[in-house]
Design an enzyme around this catalytic site. Structure first.
Site, PDB file in Angstrom:
ATOM      1  N   TRP A   1       8.245  30.762   7.290  1.00  0.00           N
ATOM      2  CA  TRP A   1       7.067  31.307   6.600  1.00  0.00           C
ATOM      3  C   TRP A   1       6.941  32.806   6.864  1.00  0.00           C
ATOM      4  O   TRP A   1       6.925  33.619   5.937  1.00  0.00           O
ATOM      5  CB  TRP A   1       5.838  30.541   7.063  1.00  0.00           C
ATOM      6  CG  TRP A   1       4.507  31.052   6.596  1.00  0.00           C
ATOM      7  CD1 TRP A   1       4.257  32.035   5.670  1.00  0.00           C
ATOM      8  CD2 TRP A   1       3.219  30.590   7.024  1.00  0.00           C
ATOM      9  NE1 TRP A   1       2.907  32.215   5.500  1.00  0.00           N
ATOM     10  CE2 TRP A   1       2.244  31.339   6.317  1.00  0.00           C
ATOM     11  CE3 TRP A   1       2.800  29.623   7.932  1.00  0.00           C
ATOM     12  CZ2 TRP A   1       0.865  31.147   6.507  1.00  0.00           C
ATOM     13  CZ3 TRP A   1       1.435  29.432   8.113  1.00  0.00           C
ATOM     14  CH2 TRP A   1       0.489  30.182   7.409  1.00  0.00           C
TER      15      TRP A   1
ATOM     16  N   ASP B   1      13.114  25.253   7.628  1.00  0.00           N
ATOM     17  CA  ASP B   1      12.101  24.921   6.631  1.00  0.00           C
ATOM     18  C   ASP B   1      11.568  26.201   6.002  1.00  0.00           C
ATOM     19  O   ASP B   1      11.146  27.124   6.703  1.00  0.00           O
ATOM     20  CB  ASP B   1      10.948  24.151   7.280  1.00  0.00           C
ATOM     21  CG  ASP B   1       9.874  23.799   6.273  1.00  0.00           C
ATOM     22  OD1 ASP B   1      10.039  22.790   5.562  1.00  0.00           O
ATOM     23  OD2 ASP B   1       8.880  24.551   6.179  1.00  0.00           O
TER      24      ASP B   1
ATOM     25  N   TYR C   1       6.692  31.685   0.164  1.00  0.00           N
ATOM     26  CA  TYR C   1       6.737  32.570   1.331  1.00  0.00           C
ATOM     27  C   TYR C   1       7.418  33.887   0.950  1.00  0.00           C
ATOM     28  O   TYR C   1       8.628  33.947   0.756  1.00  0.00           O
ATOM     29  CB  TYR C   1       7.506  31.928   2.488  1.00  0.00           C
ATOM     30  CG  TYR C   1       6.984  30.601   2.979  1.00  0.00           C
ATOM     31  CD1 TYR C   1       5.670  30.202   2.741  1.00  0.00           C
ATOM     32  CD2 TYR C   1       7.806  29.735   3.694  1.00  0.00           C
ATOM     33  CE1 TYR C   1       5.204  28.981   3.199  1.00  0.00           C
ATOM     34  CE2 TYR C   1       7.340  28.508   4.155  1.00  0.00           C
ATOM     35  CZ  TYR C   1       6.037  28.133   3.894  1.00  0.00           C
ATOM     36  OH  TYR C   1       5.589  26.911   4.342  1.00  0.00           O
TER      37      TYR C   1
ATOM     38  N   GLN D   1       5.215  16.488   5.665  1.00  0.00           N
ATOM     39  CA  GLN D   1       5.026  17.677   6.497  1.00  0.00           C
ATOM     40  C   GLN D   1       3.533  18.021   6.513  1.00  0.00           C
ATOM     41  O   GLN D   1       3.004  18.602   5.577  1.00  0.00           O
ATOM     42  CB  GLN D   1       5.823  18.867   5.953  1.00  0.00           C
ATOM     43  CG  GLN D   1       5.737  20.083   6.857  1.00  0.00           C
ATOM     44  CD  GLN D   1       6.527  21.267   6.336  1.00  0.00           C
ATOM     45  OE1 GLN D   1       6.041  22.401   6.347  1.00  0.00           O
ATOM     46  NE2 GLN D   1       7.734  21.029   5.868  1.00  0.00           N
TER      47      GLN D   1
ATOM     48  N   TYR E   1       3.862  21.122  10.856  1.00  0.00           N
ATOM     49  CA  TYR E   1       3.898  22.588  10.841  1.00  0.00           C
ATOM     50  C   TYR E   1       2.736  23.171  11.635  1.00  0.00           C
ATOM     51  O   TYR E   1       1.749  22.503  11.911  1.00  0.00           O
ATOM     52  CB  TYR E   1       3.968  23.134   9.419  1.00  0.00           C
ATOM     53  CG  TYR E   1       2.737  23.013   8.546  1.00  0.00           C
ATOM     54  CD1 TYR E   1       1.711  23.954   8.601  1.00  0.00           C
ATOM     55  CD2 TYR E   1       2.625  21.991   7.601  1.00  0.00           C
ATOM     56  CE1 TYR E   1       0.613  23.877   7.762  1.00  0.00           C
ATOM     57  CE2 TYR E   1       1.523  21.901   6.753  1.00  0.00           C
ATOM     58  CZ  TYR E   1       0.517  22.852   6.835  1.00  0.00           C
ATOM     59  OH  TYR E   1      -0.571  22.770   6.002  1.00  0.00           O
TER      60      TYR E   1
ATOM     61  N   GLY F   1       8.235  28.959  14.080  1.00  0.00           N
ATOM     62  CA  GLY F   1       8.693  30.178  13.418  1.00  0.00           C
ATOM     63  C   GLY F   1       9.325  31.151  14.402  1.00  0.00           C
ATOM     64  O   GLY F   1       8.733  31.458  15.445  1.00  0.00           O
TER      65      GLY F   1
ATOM     66  N   ARG G   1      11.023  35.016  14.520  1.00  0.00           N
ATOM     67  CA  ARG G   1      11.244  36.253  13.758  1.00  0.00           C
ATOM     68  C   ARG G   1      12.241  37.183  14.427  1.00  0.00           C
ATOM     69  O   ARG G   1      12.697  38.144  13.820  1.00  0.00           O
ATOM     70  CB  ARG G   1       9.910  36.969  13.556  1.00  0.00           C
ATOM     71  CG  ARG G   1       8.991  36.217  12.620  1.00  0.00           C
ATOM     72  CD  ARG G   1       7.684  36.934  12.419  1.00  0.00           C
ATOM     73  NE  ARG G   1       6.738  36.681  13.500  1.00  0.00           N
ATOM     74  CZ  ARG G   1       5.585  37.310  13.650  1.00  0.00           C
ATOM     75  NH1 ARG G   1       5.256  38.260  12.792  1.00  0.00           N
ATOM     76  NH2 ARG G   1       4.761  37.003  14.641  1.00  0.00           N
TER      77      ARG G   1
ATOM     78  N   GLN H   1      13.074  35.209  20.612  1.00  0.00           N
ATOM     79  CA  GLN H   1      11.971  34.249  20.611  1.00  0.00           C
ATOM     80  C   GLN H   1      12.452  32.805  20.645  1.00  0.00           C
ATOM     81  O   GLN H   1      11.664  31.897  20.900  1.00  0.00           O
ATOM     82  CB  GLN H   1      11.112  34.452  19.352  1.00  0.00           C
ATOM     83  CG  GLN H   1      10.385  35.776  19.300  1.00  0.00           C
ATOM     84  CD  GLN H   1       9.633  35.954  17.990  1.00  0.00           C
ATOM     85  OE1 GLN H   1      10.070  35.482  16.942  1.00  0.00           O
ATOM     86  NE2 GLN H   1       8.497  36.630  18.045  1.00  0.00           N
TER      87      GLN H   1
END
Length: 312
Positions: free
Chosen positions: A21, A56, A61, A177, A205, A283, A285, A289
Site C-alpha cells: 500500500w 499484496d 495504491y 482479507q 491487513y 508493509g 518501505r 525494516q
C-alpha cells in the site's frame, strides 16, 4: 520462515506477507507521503530473500504505481513470490470510484496484469463490496476470470458474513482479507468463526494499525508527518485516541522485551495467534525494516504475554 496452508487454495504461504500500500507513493488521497521506488524494490527483494513468499497490492495504491513497483521488483527473481491484487476501486475525476460491474472488473484485471508484468494473478480479490447490490455480478465475473485462467484463486476483502454467504452461493470464496489488529477487532465475533468453519483462508491487513503499534510511532514523529501522509489526520493518531493507543504500545514493548524483538512484531504475532488467521500483511518501505518484523511469524505468545497485552 515456516509456511501454512492458505485455506483450501493449496498454496503454502509464509505467516507474514509483504504489503505494498505505502509504496504506491504520494499524489493520491490515501497516500503515505513520498516514497523511494528503489528502496521499495529493495525491500520487496529483501523480504523474498528472507522467506516471505507473497506480496499484496492493489491498483488503487498510488493509482497503479504500487503494482508497477511490484512488477519491477519481481523481475529476475529465481523464486517469484505469489502476487495478490484486487479490483473494484479506481480513480475517477479525482475521487475514488467503486464498481463491481463485469466490464469494469475485466478492464481492471487486464491493466493489473500489464503493470505487474504477469500472465496470471495468484490471488485476485474484490477490494470492497461496494455497491452492495452488485456483489453477485462482481463475484460471478471473478469466477469467470478463474475459469479462463487469468487468475488462479479468488477472494474478497472487507466482506461481512452475509456478503460472504451471497458470494458462496455463486462460487467458493477461497480467501478473505479483513482489517485486524489490537485496535480493530470487529471480525472476531462472526467473521473469523465463519471463515474457520468454511475453510476460507484469512490474511489480515493493518496488523500494526498502519504503523501506530510498531513502537516507532511517537508523538513527535506523528507531529512531523508530512501533510500528504493520511495518518496525520486520522483519529487514531490524534487525541483523545492517541494516548490510549500509545498505552497499548507500552504493553507491547514489555512483551517484546521478553522475546527480544520489537513491539511491531508482537502486534503482528498477536493477529497470527488467532487460529482462523493464516497470514498477516506487513508493509515494508526499506530493506532494513524487513528483518525486525520477521520474528512475528515464529513467536509463540504465552498466556502471560496475552494478559500483558490486554492490560490484565
Amino acid at each position: 520462515m515456516g509456511t501454512v496452508a492458505l485455506g483450501a487454495t493449496g498454496m503454502e504461504i509464509s505467516r507474514v506477507g509483504c504489503g505494498a500500500w505505502a509504496i504506491g507513493g504520494a499524489g493520491w488521497w490515501h497516500a503515505w507521503g513520498d516514497q523511494d521506488d528503489e528502496q521499495s524494490i529493495a525491500a520487496i527483494r529483501r523480504a523474498v530473500e528472507l522467506g516471505i513468499n507473497w506480496v499484496d497490492t492493489a491498483p488503487i495504491y498510488g493509482l497503479g504505481h504500487s503494482e508497477e513497483v511490484v512488477g519491477r521488483a519481481l523481475q529476475g527473481l529465481d523464486d517469484r513470490p505469489y502476487v495478490f491484487t484486487k479490483a473494484s476501486l479506481y480513480e475517477k475525476d479525482g475521487a475514488v470510484a467503486h464498481s463491481l460491474e463485469r466490464d469494469s472488473i475485466r478492464r481492471e484485471v487486464e491493466a493489473s496484469l500489464t503493470r505487474l508484468q504477469l500472465d496470471v494473478i495468484d490471488v485476485y480479490q474484490v477490494h470492497w463490496p461496494d455497491p452492495d447490490e452488485d456483489v453477485e455480478e462482481g463475484w460471478a465475473t471473478f469466477a469467470e476470470l478463474k475459469a479462463e485462467g487469468l487468475v488462479r484463486h479468488i477472494g474478497v476483502s472487507n466482506f461481512d458474513v452475509a456478503q460472504l454467504r451471497r458470494a458462496q452461493a455463486i462460487a467458493p470464496v477461497e480467501t478473505l482479507q479483513p482489517p485486524y489488529s489490537l485496535l480493530e477487532r470487529g471480525i472476531e465475533d462472526e467473521i473469523l468463526p465463519f471463515c474457520e468453519q468454511e475453510g476460507i483462508g484469512v490474511v489480515c491487513y493493518s496488523p500494526m494499525a498502519s504503523g501506530l503499534l510498531s513502537g516507532a510511532m511517537t508523538r513527535e514523529r506523528i507531529a512531523a508527518l508530512p501533510d500528504n501522509d493520511w495518518r496525520k489526520h486520522d483519529a487514531r493518531f490524534n487525541e483523545p485516541e492517541l494516548s490510549r493507543n500509545l498505552a497499548i504500545v507500552a504493553r507491547l514493548q514489555t512483551v517484546a522485551d521478553r522475546h527480544d524483538t520489537t513491539p511491531g512484531a508482537i502486534a503482528v504475532a498477536w493477529t497470527l495467534h488467532h487460529p482462523a488467521v493464516h497470514g498477516s500483511i506487513v508493509g515494508f518501505r526499506r530493506p532494513d525494516q524487513v528483518e525486525p518484523l520477521l520474528t512475528a511469524g515464529t513467536i509463540e505468545l504465552t498466556d502471560d504475554d496475552l494478559a500483558t497485552i490486554a492490560g490484565d
